[in-house]
Each structure stands twice: as structure tokens, then as C-alpha cells.
Design a protein around this motif. Structure first.
Motif, short mmCIF file in Angstrom:
data_model
loop_
_atom_site.label_atom_id
_atom_site.label_comp_id
_atom_site.label_asym_id
_atom_site.label_seq_id
_atom_site.Cartn_x
_atom_site.Cartn_y
_atom_site.Cartn_z
N GLN A 11 0.85 -1.18 0.00
CA GLN A 11 0.00 0.00 0.00
C GLN A 11 0.89 1.23 0.00
N GLY A 61 -2.84 5.60 -1.12
CA GLY A 61 -3.93 4.65 -0.96
C GLY A 61 -3.97 3.55 -2.00
N ASP A 101 -5.15 -2.98 -7.07
CA ASP A 101 -5.57 -1.72 -7.66
C ASP A 101 -5.30 -1.81 -9.16
N ARG A 104 -12.23 7.39 -8.27
CA ARG A 104 -11.47 7.32 -7.01
C ARG A 104 -11.69 8.56 -6.15
N LYS A 153 -15.59 7.07 -1.00
CA LYS A 153 -15.21 7.19 0.40
C LYS A 153 -14.38 5.97 0.77
N GLN A 154 -13.88 5.94 1.99
CA GLN A 154 -13.09 4.81 2.47
C GLN A 154 -13.91 3.53 2.40
N GLY A 155 -13.31 2.46 1.86
CA GLY A 155 -14.00 1.18 1.76
C GLY A 155 -13.44 0.30 0.67
N SER A 171 -9.25 -1.09 -2.68
CA SER A 171 -9.48 -0.61 -1.33
C SER A 171 -9.11 0.86 -1.28
N VAL A 172 -10.02 1.69 -0.84
CA VAL A 172 -9.76 3.12 -0.71
C VAL A 172 -9.57 3.40 0.77
N LYS A 173 -8.44 3.98 1.13
CA LYS A 173 -8.13 4.26 2.53
C LYS A 173 -8.24 5.72 2.80
#
Length: 133
Positions: free
Chosen positions: A28, A32, A79, A111, A115-117, A131-133
Motif C-alpha cells: 500500500q 492509498g 488496484d 477514485r 469514500k473509504q471502503g 481498497s480506498v483508505k
């Protein structure tokens, strides 16, 4: 007798946990981006401030200054490579719950809106989990 049984149970649980095999190493970056690499035939080296990861699928290079996390996983969360996401590539995004979040003109646009998820991103011929952090 009870102590011996608990001791054996603890040893058995420990051995079972250590025998678990993780098929992916996940990288990572600070922005993100999450990239999963299969661990089979994995070779990791460091050269000129870069982490170079090579396996049967090819070679990926990560600048060490951009890495925020590296961990083993049973999930191949990945990703989309920048080469596969031009500004004109339309993408469809689906939440992990299965709800469609719509179509976006580009991956970057999608992107920014997320939101985060965890999401599923669909291109014309490929589908990726991100995965968006």
C-alpha cells in the motif's frame, strides 16, 4: 491432567495458526493505492531507493518513500495499474455490498468520488477489487 490437556491444546492451536499459508503480499502506498502480488516464486530486492518485487507474473517497482504498508493476505485485493486506466477509460463502480455506485468517465474521477471502503471496479474486459483508505 487438565494442565497437560490445555498445554497440548495450546500447542496444537499455535501450530495450526503458523501453518496458515498466505498467497498474496500486499503493498500500500501513501496515496492509498493497493497492489497485491502472488508470493509463489517471489523475490524482493532493494535498488536505488526502490523496492523491486519479481515473481512469475513479472516485476513491479515501488519507490520506498511512497510505501506506507506491506502485509500478507489471503485476499488478492489489488488496484488498477495506471497503464490500464487512461483518462478516457469509462469505469463502473460497485460497493462491496453489491450496490452499483454508477459509471465514471475515468478511474481517477471514480477514485475521487469514493469514500473509504472496498469496491469492485469494472473496465471493459477486466474487473478489479480496490481498497480506498
Amino acid at each position: 491432567m487438565k494442565r497437560i490437556f490445555l498445554f497440548l491444546l495450546t500447542v496444537l492451536a499455535t501450530l495450526t495458526a503458523q501453518a496458515y499459508d498466505y498467497p498474496y503480499l500486499v503493498f500500500q502506498t501513501m496515496d492509498g493505492t493497493v497492489t497485491a502480488v502472488a508470493v509463489e516464486a517471489l523475490n524482493i530486492t532493494s535498488s536505488n531507493g526502490n523496492l523491486v518485487v519479481t515473481n512469475n507474473d513479472g516485476t513491479k517497482t515501488f519507490p520506498l518513500s511512497t510505501l506506507s504498508k506491506m502485509y500478507f493476505s489471503t485476499d488478492g485485493t489489488t488496484d488498477i495499474d495506471s497503464a490500464q486506466t487512461s483518462d478516457t477509460t469509462e469505469v463502473e463502480v460497485v460497493a462491496a455490498s453489491g450496490v452499483s455506485l454508477g459509471k465514471f468517465a475515468s478511474f481517477d474521477e471514480a477514485r475521487k468520488a469514493l469514500k473509504q471502503g472496498v469496491y469492485v471496479v469494472k473496465l471493459k474486459e477486466k474487473t478489479f477489487k480496490i481498497s480506498v483508505k
